[in-house]
Design an enzyme around this catalytic site. Structure first.
Site, PDB file in Angstrom:
ATOM      1  N   ASN A 148      88.356  16.379  27.645  1.00  9.63           N
ATOM      2  CA  ASN A 148      88.232  15.699  26.352  1.00  9.63           C
ATOM      3  C   ASN A 148      88.878  16.528  25.247  1.00  9.63           C
ATOM      4  O   ASN A 148      88.580  16.343  24.074  1.00  9.63           O
ATOM      5  CB  ASN A 148      86.757  15.482  26.010  1.00  9.63           C
ATOM      6  CG  ASN A 148      86.065  14.591  27.017  1.00  9.63           C
ATOM      7  OD1 ASN A 148      86.639  13.614  27.490  1.00  9.63           O
ATOM      8  ND2 ASN A 148      84.829  14.929  27.358  1.00  9.63           N
ATOM      9  N   HIS A 153      76.606   5.764  24.740  1.00  8.58           N
ATOM     10  CA  HIS A 153      76.468   6.983  25.542  1.00  8.58           C
ATOM     11  C   HIS A 153      75.021   7.199  25.997  1.00  8.58           C
ATOM     12  O   HIS A 153      74.071   6.842  25.293  1.00  8.58           O
ATOM     13  CB  HIS A 153      76.911   8.166  24.680  1.00  8.58           C
ATOM     14  CG  HIS A 153      77.088   9.441  25.428  1.00  8.58           C
ATOM     15  ND1 HIS A 153      76.148  10.446  25.433  1.00  8.58           N
ATOM     16  CD2 HIS A 153      78.110   9.881  26.210  1.00  8.58           C
ATOM     17  CE1 HIS A 153      76.582  11.454  26.160  1.00  8.58           C
ATOM     18  NE2 HIS A 153      77.770  11.138  26.645  1.00  8.58           N
ATOM     19  N   GLU A 201      79.282   3.348  18.920  1.00  8.38           N
ATOM     20  CA  GLU A 201      80.203   4.487  18.950  1.00  8.38           C
ATOM     21  C   GLU A 201      81.502   4.111  18.240  1.00  8.38           C
ATOM     22  O   GLU A 201      81.848   2.933  18.164  1.00  8.38           O
ATOM     23  CB  GLU A 201      80.512   4.882  20.394  1.00  8.38           C
ATOM     24  CG  GLU A 201      79.306   5.451  21.111  1.00  8.38           C
ATOM     25  CD  GLU A 201      79.603   5.875  22.544  1.00  8.38           C
ATOM     26  OE1 GLU A 201      80.760   6.192  22.857  1.00  8.38           O
ATOM     27  OE2 GLU A 201      78.662   5.879  23.343  1.00  8.38           O
ATOM     28  N   SER A 210      83.273   6.063  25.278  1.00 10.33           N
ATOM     29  CA  SER A 210      83.687   7.176  26.136  1.00 10.33           C
ATOM     30  C   SER A 210      84.215   6.741  27.499  1.00 10.33           C
ATOM     31  O   SER A 210      85.014   7.456  28.090  1.00 10.33           O
ATOM     32  CB  SER A 210      82.529   8.150  26.314  1.00 10.33           C
ATOM     33  OG  SER A 210      81.357   7.476  26.683  1.00 10.33           O
ATOM     34  N   ASP A 245      78.186   7.054  16.494  1.00 16.61           N
ATOM     35  CA  ASP A 245      78.495   8.295  17.203  1.00 16.61           C
ATOM     36  C   ASP A 245      80.012   8.309  17.420  1.00 16.61           C
ATOM     37  O   ASP A 245      80.538   7.526  18.195  1.00 16.61           O
ATOM     38  CB  ASP A 245      77.730   8.303  18.533  1.00 16.61           C
ATOM     39  CG  ASP A 245      78.077   9.512  19.406  1.00 16.61           C
ATOM     40  OD1 ASP A 245      79.080  10.188  19.127  1.00 16.61           O
ATOM     41  OD2 ASP A 245      77.341   9.748  20.377  1.00 16.61           O
ATOM     42  N   HIS A 261      84.402  10.680  20.126  1.00 18.56           N
ATOM     43  CA  HIS A 261      85.787  10.604  20.608  1.00 18.56           C
ATOM     44  C   HIS A 261      86.787  10.223  19.519  1.00 18.56           C
ATOM     45  O   HIS A 261      87.985  10.181  19.771  1.00 18.56           O
ATOM     46  CB  HIS A 261      85.882   9.604  21.764  1.00 18.56           C
ATOM     47  CG  HIS A 261      85.023   9.988  22.920  1.00 18.56           C
ATOM     48  ND1 HIS A 261      85.415  10.890  23.875  1.00 18.56           N
ATOM     49  CD2 HIS A 261      83.758   9.627  23.253  1.00 18.56           C
ATOM     50  CE1 HIS A 261      84.451  11.052  24.754  1.00 18.56           C
ATOM     51  NE2 HIS A 261      83.428  10.306  24.399  1.00 18.56           N
ATOM     52  N   LYS A 269      84.973  17.874  21.843  1.00 15.50           N
ATOM     53  CA  LYS A 269      86.128  17.089  22.256  1.00 15.50           C
ATOM     54  C   LYS A 269      87.365  17.532  21.461  1.00 15.50           C
ATOM     55  O   LYS A 269      87.878  18.593  21.736  1.00 15.50           O
ATOM     56  CB  LYS A 269      85.798  15.617  22.158  1.00 15.50           C
ATOM     57  CG  LYS A 269      84.956  15.214  23.391  1.00 15.50           C
ATOM     58  CD  LYS A 269      83.714  14.459  23.133  1.00 15.50           C
ATOM     59  CE  LYS A 269      82.895  14.346  24.413  1.00 15.50           C
ATOM     60  NZ  LYS A 269      81.569  13.808  24.178  1.00 15.50           N
TER      61      LYS A 269
HETATM   62  C1  LIG Z   1      80.237  13.762  24.738  1.00 16.63           C
HETATM   63  C2  LIG Z   1      79.389  12.795  24.000  1.00 16.63           C
HETATM   64  C3  LIG Z   1      78.143  13.164  23.494  1.00 16.63           C
HETATM   65  C4  LIG Z   1      77.512  14.490  23.823  1.00 16.63           C
HETATM   66  O1  LIG Z   1      78.043  15.476  23.052  1.00 16.63           O
HETATM   67  P1  LIG Z   1      77.878  16.990  23.546  1.00 16.63           P
HETATM   68  O2  LIG Z   1      78.218  17.770  22.351  1.00 16.63           O
HETATM   69  O3  LIG Z   1      78.828  17.156  24.673  1.00 16.63           O
HETATM   70  O4  LIG Z   1      76.456  17.140  23.968  1.00 16.63           O
HETATM   71  C5  LIG Z   1      77.465  12.267  22.707  1.00 16.63           C
HETATM   72  N1  LIG Z   1      77.966  11.040  22.463  1.00 16.63           N
HETATM   73  C6  LIG Z   1      79.139  10.650  22.967  1.00 16.63           C
HETATM   74  C7  LIG Z   1      79.639   9.288  22.656  1.00 16.63           C
HETATM   75  C8  LIG Z   1      79.879  11.501  23.760  1.00 16.63           C
HETATM   76  O5  LIG Z   1      81.022  11.101  24.280  1.00 16.63           O
END
Ligand SMILES: *Cc1c(COP(=O)(O)O)cnc(C)c1O
Length: 384
Positions: A47, A133, A175, A179, A204, A207, A236
């Site tokens: 990522n 997620h 999101e 993801s 969230d 990405h 990421k």
């Molecule tokens: C990777 C991810 C997370 C988790 O984040 P980390 O910092 O790796 O714990 C949360 N939400 C989404 C959408 C993700 O892709």
């Protein structure tokens, strides 16, 4: 049944379903390549969208930070773990994204858990996009609130859910970029619906941050939407790890009182925060990186359009190749690896049944010939 019997049985069940998960030791990895068991591969599984995970500027900032502040925070932020670099980074993030406040968390998983469990009470409901997620859905399903999922990226489906009765408050969860599918949420439509029903919207953007929008400010900025709660993560595009919540002044104060992940957990090491400061500089000045990533995405999509497997509706760094059958996806990933391209097969339960896929991720660190190589191998494998 004893604990050990229960453990054994669960493992057996996993094996039987072909869903047994295992880790692989990577001897070396960055956004472009990795080394496993002495063999080098092109890395299409990271990522690390901007290739910052081994950027010398950020490594240097981490080293300088460790020399100056030590390696650990020494306590939670409520005790003595809230240090100068953290206070500064929180202010910078808030100003950058146009929010009154930002709060740092140790990971995106912790941030999502903390925010949802601190907010959601018994009479409340959480309306989440079906493909959200695991950290969001799990927090929601463990909370005392009612969790209802709505059809992926369908504002009408959210509207139908919102029309249902609720005695408490409503939190809408989605999101910026998904993801496993790589597609973007219609944030303006979702936000408008949430506002009409006095619901809060949580986005969230794990990405999207660093990749989308002016200076990499993310999906919300790009779509000109300011959700009540925004989560960004640093594992990421930022190439490091950690996360932040962007929110109002009062919400930040509320989280400092009630988010247990902030109160009862050691704060992020200040040296890591120094690395994040530099990663933020790199992201803000990263137009050339974002352009290289866009070019790699376009190159891949053009080349992959003629393949037997369907590319999905994604213009992000996440370019899933839909295979369908689980075993076929696993076999395809294995064949690509034999040809030097490290790609991960994603299977149910991570994705819906019948939608097993290769989750190909692209990075600004890839050279044009890396993308050509991947396409060449995919084309050669296409025959069967
Ligand atoms: C990777 C991810 C997370 C988790 O984040 P980390 O910092 O790796 O714990 C949360 N939400 C989404 C959408 C993700 O892709």
């Amino acid at each position: 049944m004893s604990w050990s019997q229960r453990v054994q049985e669960a493992l057996e069940q996993r094996r039987k379903m072909g869903q047994y998960r295992q880790r692989t030791v990577c001897q070396q990895a960055n956004g472009r390549s990795l080394r496993i068991a002495g063999t080098n591969y092109l890395n299409f599984s990271a990522n690390d969208y901007l290739g910052l995970s081994d950027d010398p500027r950020i490594i240097n900032a981490w080293q300088q930070g460790a020399a100056r502040y030590g390696v650990g925070a020494g306590g939670s932020a409520h005790v003595t773990g809230f240090r100068t670099p953290q206070a500064e980074l929180e202010q910078r993030l808030a100003a950058w994204l146009g929010y009154p406040r930002a709060l740092l968390f140790i990971s995106g998983f912790a941030a999502n858990q903390a925010v949802i469990t601190a907010l959601a009470g018994k009479d409340d409901r959480i309306l989440a996009d079906k493909l959200s997620h695991a950290s969001l859905l799990e927090a929601a399903s463990h909370s005392p609130a009612t969790l209802r999922r709505f059809t992926h990226n369908q504002p009408q489906a959210l509207a139908a859910r919102l029309a249902g009765p609720c005695n408490g408050e409503t939190l809408v969860v989605t999101e910026g970029i998904f993801s496993m599918d790589g597609d973007s949420a219609p944030l303006a439509a979702l936000h408008q619906l949430a506002q009409q029903h006095n619901a809060w919207l949580l986005v969230d953007d794990a990405h999207g941050i660093g990749v989308r929008g002016e200076q990499g400010r993310g999906s919300c900025w790009q779509q000109d939407v300011k959700p009540d709660l925004q989560i960004i993560t640093f594992g990421k595009a930022f190439g490091v790890s950690g996360a932040a919540l962007l929110c109002s002044e009062d919400t930040a104060e509320f989280m400092l009182q009630f988010a247990r992940h902030l109160v009862y957990s050691t704060a992020m090491p200040p040296a890591q925060v120094c690395a994040l400061q530099e990663a933020l500089n790199c992201v803000q000045q990263g137009d050339d990186l974002r352009q290289r990533l866009r070019q790699n995405i376009a190159r891949f999509r053009t080349g992959a359009a003629g393949l037997r497997w369907q590319i999905m509706n994604s213009d992000s760094a996440i370019q899933p190749l839909r295979v369908g059958d689980e075993q076929a996806a696993v076999d395809l990933a294995a064949r690509l690896r034999q040809q030097g391209c490290w790609v991960t097969a994603i299977r149910p339960p991570t994705v819906p049944p019948g939608t097993a896929r290769l989750r190909i991720t692209l990075s600004a660190a890839h050279l044009p010939e890396d993308i050509e190589r991947l396409l060449e191998v995919l084309n050669a494998t296409d025959g069967g």
